[in-house]
Enzyme design. Structure first.
Site, PDB file in Angstrom:
ATOM      1  CB  SER A 168      45.458  43.834  44.004  1.00 43.60           C
ATOM      2  OG  SER A 168      44.766  45.046  43.813  1.00 43.60           O
ATOM      3  CG  HIS A 193      48.397  40.880  45.785  1.00 44.55           C
ATOM      4  ND1 HIS A 193      47.458  39.876  45.831  1.00 44.55           N
ATOM      5  CD2 HIS A 193      47.722  42.034  46.006  1.00 44.55           C
ATOM      6  CE1 HIS A 193      46.259  40.399  46.038  1.00 44.55           C
ATOM      7  NE2 HIS A 193      46.398  41.713  46.157  1.00 44.55           N
ATOM      8  CE  LYS A 250      44.464  39.963  49.437  1.00 43.70           C
ATOM      9  NZ  LYS A 250      44.494  41.407  49.514  1.00 43.70           N
TER      10      LYS A 250
HETATM   11  C1  LIG Z   1      43.680  42.459  50.001  1.00 42.82           C
HETATM   12  C2  LIG Z   1      44.448  43.711  50.040  1.00 42.82           C
HETATM   13  C3  LIG Z   1      44.409  44.548  51.164  1.00 42.82           C
HETATM   14  C4  LIG Z   1      43.454  44.319  52.295  1.00 42.82           C
HETATM   15  O1  LIG Z   1      43.808  43.233  53.059  1.00 42.82           O
HETATM   16  P1  LIG Z   1      42.738  42.490  53.972  1.00 42.82           P
HETATM   17  O2  LIG Z   1      43.595  41.769  54.917  1.00 42.82           O
HETATM   18  O3  LIG Z   1      41.945  41.605  53.082  1.00 42.82           O
HETATM   19  O4  LIG Z   1      41.904  43.525  54.627  1.00 42.82           O
HETATM   20  C5  LIG Z   1      45.248  45.643  51.177  1.00 42.82           C
HETATM   21  N1  LIG Z   1      46.056  45.932  50.139  1.00 42.82           N
HETATM   22  C6  LIG Z   1      46.080  45.159  49.031  1.00 42.82           C
HETATM   23  C7  LIG Z   1      46.986  45.534  47.906  1.00 42.82           C
HETATM   24  C8  LIG Z   1      45.266  44.038  48.944  1.00 42.82           C
HETATM   25  O5  LIG Z   1      45.271  43.306  47.844  1.00 42.82           O
END
Ligand SMILES: *Cc1c(COP(=O)(O)O)cnc(C)c1O
Length: 403
Positions: A191, A219, A250
């Site tokens: 990330s 991602h 996302k």
């Molecule tokens: C954003 C993210 C999460 C957390 O997800 P949310 O739905 O925002 O709680 C978990 N793992 C990774 C790699 C992320 O980028």
């Protein structure tokens, strides 16, 4: 209430943080929690009354605001209202939850899936439910905080291997007792850096050492693979990941997290993971929005191709201008600045030109590796990307990040 009632460690921590925040605000370098007041199309937002190109979005396929998704959410509110009746096991399961889990199961070519209210909670509860004292978890050093927290909470022996260094993972697996229960965890796409885990080698090592494999696709869902199904499709490997974790916040413009996998595993999690048992489910509108989003990914595959092309344009353009973008090959593009202060100053320069990017500083990344973490999505047009890169270039020259 007297804030200085005690002169203890907590008070000191609070004061130190407040001071840091005030300093940043005083220097006009505070970019935390900037409110977006409006979404204008997929790639433009209104911030502080100014329309800006959005280069900090994880809505990789530009699905946020999609009419079909908005409609699904509104219809769900009309049908169910805005909440559930409590936790899933009592009266909180709606048929939209079942539908969503079936959609995810099909999308991931898995046997079953379970959803939770956030990706963070998913990692926390899944790792800590599956692993316990005497077990070993092997986690990439750049894994997301939610994975780290899940590992700590599990009480298992927590072994971190060098970032995407599979020789190091191999060494560490060999060092652990052969009889121990083992779990290897990594982000599919990291990330902060945008690079991809070397899945084929990880799978080999897991097979050899009888380790379970969990991959976080926050991602990579909708990003990797010809049809956006993620990292297994990207490497053409079929069903090799035991615990296929992802978020619904996302690429999927909702909120929530999921795990897909074998039926037995999901049954176990449904009856043993505490975040499922003791916390209410996703609100119906969000479940319906997520459900519709997976369908759109399949109906509009051109978005995946456009994201690919946009990411290539952005990465190559920034490299050509002399920026260090580390090893990214995806839509997450780190633009290295060095010092935290330089990253803040870059952000200010670029935002003043109506390009919305955000800085990432220590401790989120190593000291000296502060950066803009810029992203592109399928909603951008080539000239918007070119414009953003030109503004980043001007700022980079002004601040001495590039020559
Ligand atoms: C954003 C993210 C999460 C957390 O997800 P949310 O739905 O925002 O709680 C978990 N793992 C990774 C790699 C992320 O980028």
């Amino acid at each position: 209430m007297d804030h200085q009632r005690f002169d203890d460690a907590v008070t000191k921590r609070i004061n130190a943080m407040v001071e840091r925040v005030e300093q940043a605000k005083g220097a006009d370098l505070y970019y935390y929690n900037q409110p977006i007041t409006e979404l204008r199309g997929g790639a433009r937002v209104l911030v502080r009354g100014r329309e800006m190109g959005m280069f900090a979005s994880y809505s990789y396929l530009g699905l946020i605001g999609h009419p079909r998704i908005n409609k699904a959410a509104k219809d769900a509110i009309d049908k169910y209202g805005t909440g559930t009746h409590g936790v899933r096991s009592l009266a909180g399961t709606l048929d939209v939850h079942i539908e969503l889990e079936q959609t995810i199961t099909d999308f991931k070519h898995a046997e079953a899936a379970i959803t939770y209210t956030s990706g963070y909670v998913t990692n926390l509860t899944v790792v800590s439910t599956l692993m316990g004292r005497h077990d070993y978890v092997f986690s990439d050093k750049l894994n997301h905080a939610s994975i780290v927290d899940g590992c700590m909470m599990s009480g298992a022996k927590f072994v971190r291997f060098k970032h995407n260094d599979l020789n190091d993972l191999q060494r560490r697996l060999e060092e652990a007792p052969a009889s121990a229960t083992k779990l290897v965890i990594a982000d599919a796409v990291f990330s902060m850096d945008g690079d991809i885990i070397d899945l084929p080698r990880v799978v080999d090592l897991c097979n050899k050492h009888h380790a379970w494999l969990m991959i976080d696709e926050a991602h990579s869902l909708g990003v990797l693979g010809k049809t956006g199904r993620g990292i297994e499709e990207h490497f053409g490997l079929g069903d090799v990941v035991d615990i296929k974790m992802g978020t619904l916040s996302k690429t999927i413009p909702s909120v929530g997290g999921y795990v897909a996998g074998r039926k037995d595993l999901i049954t176990y999690l449904r009856h043993a993971s505490r975040a499922y048992i003791f916390s209410a489910a996703l609100p119906p509108a969000q479940a319906a929005a997520a459900n519709e989003s997976f369908k759109i990914i399949l109906d509009e595959p051109e978005r995946i191709e456009k994201l690919r092309v946009n990411a290539d344009q952005f990465i190559m353009g920034l490299k050509k201008r002399g920026f260090d973008t580390l090893y990214t090959v995806t839509a997450i593009v780190p633009v290295l600045c060095g010092d935290d202060m330089v990253a803040y100053a870059m952000t200010r320069e670029v935002q003043n030109k109506d390009v919305f990017v955000l800085p990432v500083v220590s401790p989120a990344v190593e000291q000296g590796k502060a950066r803009l973490r810029a992203t592109v999505t399928a909603a951008h047009e080539p000239d918007e990307i070119e414009h953003a890169m030109n503004e980043i270039e001007i700022a980079g020259k002004k601040l001495g990040v590039i020559k």
